[in-house]
Design a protein around this motif. Structure first.
Motif, PDB file in Angstrom:
ATOM      1  N   GLY A  97      -1.253   3.047   7.787  1.00 13.62           N
ATOM      2  CA  GLY A  97      -1.122   2.253   6.569  1.00 13.62           C
ATOM      3  C   GLY A  97      -0.648   0.846   6.875  1.00 13.62           C
ATOM      4  N   ALA A  98       0.371   0.743   7.728  1.00 13.53           N
ATOM      5  CA  ALA A  98       0.883  -0.579   8.100  1.00 13.53           C
ATOM      6  C   ALA A  98      -0.170  -1.378   8.859  1.00 13.53           C
ATOM      7  N   SER A  99      -0.851  -0.709   9.772  1.00 13.53           N
ATOM      8  CA  SER A  99      -1.875  -1.379  10.571  1.00 13.53           C
ATOM      9  C   SER A  99      -3.011  -1.903   9.687  1.00 13.53           C
ATOM     10  N   LEU A 157      -5.678   2.198  -0.126  1.00 16.75           N
ATOM     11  CA  LEU A 157      -6.131   2.605   1.199  1.00 16.75           C
ATOM     12  C   LEU A 157      -7.263   3.618   1.159  1.00 16.75           C
ATOM     13  N   SER A 158      -7.277   4.460   0.131  1.00 17.17           N
ATOM     14  CA  SER A 158      -8.271   5.537   0.093  1.00 17.17           C
ATOM     15  C   SER A 158      -9.704   5.011   0.039  1.00 17.17           C
ATOM     16  N   VAL A 159      -9.879   3.787  -0.395  1.00 18.82           N
ATOM     17  CA  VAL A 159     -11.231   3.216  -0.453  1.00 18.82           C
ATOM     18  C   VAL A 159     -11.389   2.060   0.541  1.00 18.82           C
ATOM     19  N   TYR A 160     -10.372   1.822   1.357  1.00 21.08           N
ATOM     20  CA  TYR A 160     -10.480   0.732   2.335  1.00 21.08           C
ATOM     21  C   TYR A 160     -11.336   1.207   3.508  1.00 21.08           C
ATOM     22  N   CYS A 186       0.853  -1.182   0.000  1.00 25.46           N
ATOM     23  CA  CYS A 186       0.000   0.000   0.000  1.00 25.46           C
ATOM     24  C   CYS A 186       0.890   1.233   0.000  1.00 25.46           C
ATOM     25  N   ALA A 187       0.293   2.359  -0.250  1.00 24.74           N
ATOM     26  CA  ALA A 187       1.020   3.626  -0.227  1.00 24.74           C
ATOM     27  C   ALA A 187       0.260   4.605   0.646  1.00 24.74           C
ATOM     28  N   CYS A 188       1.010   5.387   1.427  1.00 26.38           N
ATOM     29  CA  CYS A 188       0.405   6.347   2.347  1.00 26.38           C
ATOM     30  C   CYS A 188       0.767   7.763   1.901  1.00 26.38           C
TER      31      CYS A 188
END
Length: 642
Positions: free
Chosen positions: A526-528, A609-612, A400-402
Motif C-alpha cells: 500500500g505504501a509503495s 487501491l483495489s482498482v489501482y 489509501c487503506a490496506c
C-alpha cells in the motif's frame, strides 16, 4: 425449547432446534472468540461438548486429539437436544482484551505533551467555548409574570450580553422545579456562539465546579476514553478495553455484514455505546469522583465503519463497489441522541472521514502528526486492525487503506491478543537451542501474543532458520519447539503448558504466519503503491511516522527485516503512539484545532487501491519474507545469506 448449559460460566440458555451454538452464546451474552463472524474460516471458536449430542462435523481446525476430547466449533455446530458446554479459558486471549484497563500516568502525560507541542508549533490556541456560571435571577411576581424561559433570556441579554439562547426539551422540562428550589438562584452550563448561547444544563444553587470533556478513540479492536479537565486542559484519567463489537467479527467487513442482517445494526450500536464506551466512562467517574452531568463535551475519532456503527447508520454499501460511505461529516449531535453516559446535552463531535476506508481516526492522527504544516515528505502509517497510510506534506496529502486485517492487534492469530497484561510483546530465539526468551506485559504468565511480539517472532524465525521465505517451517529440524499436526501444518511452541501451568501450549502455526505475511504485505504494498502513484519512491521520504495500537515496543529493525517497513535510514522512523486519541484530545481543547481538522478532512486525496492497476502485483510480491525482490531489502539479504 432446548436447554444449553454453559458449565464454564454457570449459565443456562434456551434455544430452538437447529440454532448454532455461536448464536446461542451471543444471545446469552457469553463471549466466544469468532474473528471470522462464524464462517468457519478462523477456527478460534472451539468449545468442549461435555454432555449431549449436536449436529456438527470435524474441520481442519480441530485435531484428532481435540475431536476425541469433545472439541467442536461453535459456529459450525447446530443444537439438536439438551447439551452441556465448556468454553475453554484459552479463549480469554480476546476476552482478556475486553477488560477495562486503567491509566498509565506517564503515557497520559505524553498525550498532553504531544498535543501541547503541536499546538505551540502551529499556533493553535487551547480554548474551549463551554462555561459554567452561577446567576441570580429576579423572582417573578404579579407585575413581572413572564415565563421562566423568557426570564432566563432577559437575564442573559442584560447581564451576559448575548441576544438569544438555545435550549433543548430536556432542559425545559427540568427548569420550573430547578428555578424554585433555591429561589431562582441557579448555575448554568452553556456554550458561547457569537451573539447567542446554548444552555446545556441548569442546576439549583451555586454548583460551580469543574467541567470535563471526553476524547474517545474507537478502534476496531480497542477503545480508549480520556477524561479531560476543560479548565486546565489536564488529562485527568484514561481507560481502555476491547471493542465489544469483536464478538461479531474481528474486522470491519465482517461487522458490516453482521450489521446488515436482522437487528445486527442495533446490536453493534449497543455493543459500542452501552457495552464499551459507557462502561469505560462509568469506571472513570467512579475512580475520579466525577459527576456525569459535568461531562459536557465529547470528541470521537474512529474509522468510517466504526463512525457509522457508533451513530447506528446503515453501512453495507461501504463494502460494495464503488464503496460509498453514508457520510463523511456527521450532523450536529448531542449525547442524548446516542445514549452516551454523560450530560445528555453534551455536544458530540465526530472527526470527519475522508473515504470509505480512511476515517476520522486518520484525520485526527494527521492533525496530531503535523503533516499538514511541514515541508518534509512524511509517510504516516497507522498499524491497527485496518492499515491506513497517508503520504505528503503541507502542499498535498494522499491516502489509501490496506486490507491488513486484525493481525497487528493479535486478531487472526491462533494465540493472538491485544497488547494487554499477559501478552508476549518481545521474542528472541536462541540460534542453537531454538528456545525463546519472552518479554510479557505485566510480568506474569503468558496468555497469548500481541502484534509487536508476532513481528519479533517471525523475524527471529526467518533469521534463525526456523522458517523459509514463504513462512513455512523447515521440515528437517529436529527440535521439540517445531512440530507438525496430522494435516502437516507446522507450528512453533512459544510456551509449553508445563512451563507456565497453562491449559494448552501457546503456539504460532504456519496459518498464523501466512495471515501475518498477508497483513504486512498489504501495508508495504500500500505504501509503495501510494508513493509510486505520485511518480516517487521510498528514497524521497524524510520521516516515517508509525501510529496505532501496536505499542511502543514495535521493533523497527525487525519490522524492516520481515518486509513490513521499507529498508531505509532507521533515523527516519518515529513512533507517535495513539495519534487518533491525541488528535481527538487536541480537538476537544482547541477550537483552532477543530477548524484545522475540518480542513484536513477536505484536503486529503484518497486512492482506491483495489482498482489501482499495479497494486495487486505489488501485494503478491510483498507476501514473502521479506519480498520476492529481496534486493529491496539488503539488510535481510545480508542476514539470511541470499
Amino acid at each position: 425449547m432446548i436447554k444449553v448449559v454453559f458449565k464454564s460460566h454457570n449459565k443456562e440458555a434456551f434455544c430452538s432446534k437447529g440454532d448454532t451454538l455461536l448464536d446461542i452464546a451471543r444471545k446469552a451474552d457469553i463471549f466466544i472468540d469468532a474473528p471470522c463472524n462464524g464462517n468457519v474460516s478462523c477456527g478460534k471458536c472451539k468449545v468442549k461438548l461435555l454432555k449431549g449430542k449436536v449436529d456438527t462435523e470435524k474441520t481442519r481446525h480441530i485435531s484428532d486429539e481435540e475431536w476425541e476430547q469433545g472439541y467442536i466449533l461453535a459456529c459450525a455446530t447446530k443444537v439438536i437436544e439438551d447439551i452441556e458446554i465448556e468454553v475453554p479459558s484459552k479463549l480469554s486471549s480476546s476476552m482478556h482484551g475486553m477488560k477495562i484497563e486503567g491509566s498509565d500516568k506517564k503515557k497520559d502525560q505524553q498525550i498532553f505533551d504531544r498535543a501541547k507541542q503541536i499546538a505551540n508549533e502551529h499556533d493553535l490556541k487551547f480554548e474551549v467555548n463551554i462555561k459554567k456560571k452561577y446567576i441570580e435571577i429576579e423572582e417573578p411576581n404579579l407585575d413581572d409574570n413572564i415565563s421562566d424561559i423568557d426570564r432566563l433570556q432577559r437575564y442573559v441579554r442584560n447581564n451576559l450580553g448575548f441576544d438569544h439562547i438555545d435550549f433543548g426539551l430536556s432542559l425545559l422540562r427540568k427548569m420550573p422545579k430547578i428555578f424554585r428550589e433555591k429561589n431562582f438562584k441557579v448555575t448554568i452550563t452553556y456554550v458561547e456562539k457569537k451573539n447567542k448561547i446554548t444552555i446545556l444544563d441548569i442546576e439549583s444553587g451555586n454548583t460551580q465546579g469543574r467541567l470535563y470533556g471526553a476524547a474517545i478513540d474507537i478502534g476496531t479492536t480497542s477503545v480508549v476514553v480520556c477524561i479531560v479537565d476543560l479548565q486546565t486542559n489536564e488529562v485527568i484519567d484514561k481507560a481502555s478495553s476491547g471493542n465489544a463489537q469483536i464478538k461479531y467479527g474481528a474486522d470491519v467487513i465482517n461487522r458490516i455484514i453482521y450489521s446488515s442482517k436482522g437487528n445486527g445494526l442495533e446490536t453493534l450500536n449497543k455493543a459500542i455505546i452501552e457495552e464499551t464506551i459507557n462502561q469505560l466512562l462509568s469506571s472513570l467517574y467512579v475512580k475520579n469522583n466525577i459527576l456525569k452531568n459535568n461531562v459536557v463535551s465529547i470528541v470521537v475519532a474512529g474509522n468510517t465503519t466504526m463512525s457509522s456503527l457508533f451513530l447506528g447508520v446503515f453501512s453495507d454499501f461501504l463494502r460494495q463497489e464503488p464503496y460509498i460511505p453514508p457520510f463523511l461529516k456527521s450532523p450536529n449531535l448531542m449525547a442524548q441522541d446516542l445514549g452516551l453516559n454523560t450530560n445528555e446535552s453534551a455536544y458530540v463531535y465526530l472527526a470527519p472521514s475522508v473515504a470509505s476506508y480512511v476515517g476520522g481516526d486518520i484525520t485526527a492522527g494527521v492533525l496530531s502528526a503535523g503533516i499538514w504544516a511541514t515541508d518534509e515528505n512524511i509517510l504516516f502509517i497507522d498499524l491497527g486492525t485496518n492499515g491506513e497510510i497517508v503520504f505528503g506534506n503541507k502542499d498535498y496529502m494522499m491516502s489509501c487503506a490496506c486490507s491488513a486485517g486484525p493481525a497487528f492487534e493479535g486478531g487472526g492469530i491462533s494465540c493472538g491478543m491485544r497488547a494487554s497484561a499477559g501478552a508476549i510483546e518481545k521474542v528472541k530465539i536462541d540460534k542453537d537451542t531454538l528456545d525463546p526468551t519472552l518479554q510479557i506485559i505485566g510480568e506474569c504468565a503468558p496468555v497469548g501474543i500481541c502484534g509487536s511480539g508476532i513481528i519479533d517472532l517471525i523475524c527471529q524465525m526467518i533469521t534463525k532458520g526456523v522458517v523459509d521465505r514463504r513462512g513455512k517451517m523447515h521440515r528437517d529440524l529436529k527440535n521439540r519447539r517445531v512440530r507438525f499436526n496430522e494435516h502437516e501444518i507446522g507450528e512453533y511452541v512459544l510456551a509449553f503448558k508445563e512451563e507456565y501451568n497453562l491449559e494448552n501450549d501457546i503456539v504460532v502455526n504456519e496459518v498464523d504466519i501466512d495471515n501475518f505475511i498477508r497483513a504486512k504485505g498489504a501495508i508495504y504494498s500500500g505504501a509503495s503503491t501510494l508513493i509510486e502513484s505520485l511518480g516517487m519512491d521510498f528514497s524521497v521520504i524524510d520521516k516515517v511516522y508509525i501510529a496505532g495500537g501496536i505499542g511502543n515496543n514495535l521493533d523497527i529493525e525487525n519490522s524492516i527485516i520481515i518486509g513490513l517497513l521499507p529498508d531505509i535510514d532507521r533515523e527516519k522512523f518515529v513512533y507517535i503512539g495513539n495519534s487518533s486519541l491525541v488528535g481527538a484530545y487536541l480537538t476537544l481543547i482547541s477550537k483552532d484545532a477543530k477548524f484545522k481538522l475540518e480542513e484536513i478532512g477536505n484536503q486529503i486525496t484518497y486512492v482506491e487501491l483495489s482498482v489501482y492497476p499495479t497494486y495487486m502485483d505489488e501485494f503478491i510480491s510483498a507476501c514473502f519474507l521479506p519480498h520476492t525482490n529481496i534486493e529491496q531489502f539488503p539488510t535481510t539479504k545480508n542476514l539470511i545469506g541470499e
